[in-house]
Motif scaffolding. Structure first.
Motif, PDB file in Angstrom:
ATOM      1  N   PRO A  96       3.060   4.149   1.818  1.00 48.34           N
ATOM      2  CA  PRO A  96       1.823   4.317   2.583  1.00 48.34           C
ATOM      3  C   PRO A  96       0.559   3.853   1.852  1.00 48.34           C
ATOM      4  O   PRO A  96      -0.459   3.611   2.482  1.00 48.34           O
ATOM      5  CB  PRO A  96       1.778   5.830   2.829  1.00 48.34           C
ATOM      6  N   GLN A  97       0.624   3.752   0.521  1.00 52.05           N
ATOM      7  CA  GLN A  97      -0.584   3.445  -0.252  1.00 52.05           C
ATOM      8  C   GLN A  97      -0.545   2.033  -0.820  1.00 52.05           C
ATOM      9  O   GLN A  97       0.491   1.567  -1.296  1.00 52.05           O
ATOM     10  CB  GLN A  97      -0.709   4.425  -1.424  1.00 52.05           C
ATOM     11  N   ALA A 151       4.703  -1.978  -0.827  1.00 55.05           N
ATOM     12  CA  ALA A 151       3.414  -1.335  -0.555  1.00 55.05           C
ATOM     13  C   ALA A 151       2.505  -2.251   0.257  1.00 55.05           C
ATOM     14  O   ALA A 151       2.652  -3.478   0.217  1.00 55.05           O
ATOM     15  CB  ALA A 151       2.727  -0.978  -1.875  1.00 55.05           C
ATOM     16  N   PRO A 152       1.563  -1.662   0.971  1.00 58.17           N
ATOM     17  CA  PRO A 152       0.539  -2.476   1.618  1.00 58.17           C
ATOM     18  C   PRO A 152      -0.392  -3.087   0.567  1.00 58.17           C
ATOM     19  O   PRO A 152      -0.346  -2.701  -0.610  1.00 58.17           O
ATOM     20  CB  PRO A 152      -0.217  -1.492   2.510  1.00 58.17           C
ATOM     21  N   ARG A 156      -1.505  -2.440   6.967  1.00 59.77           N
ATOM     22  CA  ARG A 156      -0.809  -1.216   7.359  1.00 59.77           C
ATOM     23  C   ARG A 156       0.369  -0.970   6.432  1.00 59.77           C
ATOM     24  O   ARG A 156       0.903  -1.896   5.813  1.00 59.77           O
ATOM     25  CB  ARG A 156      -0.296  -1.329   8.787  1.00 59.77           C
ATOM     26  N   SER A 157       0.800   0.239   6.389  1.00 62.01           N
ATOM     27  CA  SER A 157       2.014   0.577   5.661  1.00 62.01           C
ATOM     28  C   SER A 157       3.156  -0.219   6.281  1.00 62.01           C
ATOM     29  O   SER A 157       3.314  -0.225   7.501  1.00 62.01           O
ATOM     30  CB  SER A 157       2.279   2.077   5.776  1.00 62.01           C
TER      31      SER A 157
END
Length: 187
Positions: free
Chosen positions: A104-105, A25-26, A40-41
């Motif tokens: 993405p999260q 994860a980012p 960023r992802s």
């Protein structure tokens, strides 16, 4: 700092991609002035050699708390006895052993501060060559990954150069700069 929905984010990712051994994860960097910056992802290559190189060359960032790893990886991986950066050899090897995906999260806040051990020149010097030896330990990596050792030595020398320079140890900074150029002039 693990975010409140981190476990749910990882659960959803593991459910949707159960064959991935790493879910990355980012993170959110929190600076001393309170400002935050979300990364960023992560772009995670399907090729294990590319993932390994991306990680060692800081094109793929992995932080504790921002990665979920399948327990089967820990049957063959161990954390080395280093004063700092002990996660680097583990993450590097895991990227060669398991498929990985980027999420993405964000799941984690990383609080930045000037007295971090990563900026401590004494700790960095104590770790020195041991980090390189641990990453490229043949018990951890197969022979096919040894070709990346020399470029990483140059990269590590440049990291040491920056740490020494920021700590006003210019003679040692110069030594590491020359080592980087000599080891891999194209890096």
């Amino acid at each position: 700092e693990l975010l409140p929905d981190a476990l749910e984010i990882f659960r959803q990712s593991i459910t949707s991609a159960p064959n991935a051994g790493m879910h990355i994860a980012p993170t959110i960097a929190v600076f001393p002035d309170g400002k935050e910056k979300i990364s960023r992802s992560p772009h995670v290559s399907s090729n294990p050699h590319q993932r390994f190189q991306d990680y060692l060359h800081k094109r793929l960032n992995i932080s504790n708390g921002a990665v979920a790893m399948h327990r089967k990886l820990f049957k063959s991986l161990r954390f080395p006895d280093l004063k700092q950066t002990e996660d680097i050899p583990v993450f590097a090897a895991a990227l060669t052993l398991a498929d990985a995906i980027g999420l993405p999260q964000a799941t984690t806040k990383i609080h930045k501060h000037s007295d971090s051990r990563r900026h401590n020149i004494d700790q960095a010097l104590a770790t020195g060559q041991s980090l390189i030896n641990e990453i490229f330990d043949t018990g951890r990596l197969t022979e096919e990954y040894q070709k990346y050792r020399k470029p990483y030595i140059a990269r590590r020398a440049m990291s040491m150069f920056r740490i020494c320079y920021k700590n006003n140890n210019f003679s040692l900074a110069r030594k590491y700069f020359h080592q980087a150029i000599k080891t891999n002039p194209l890096e």
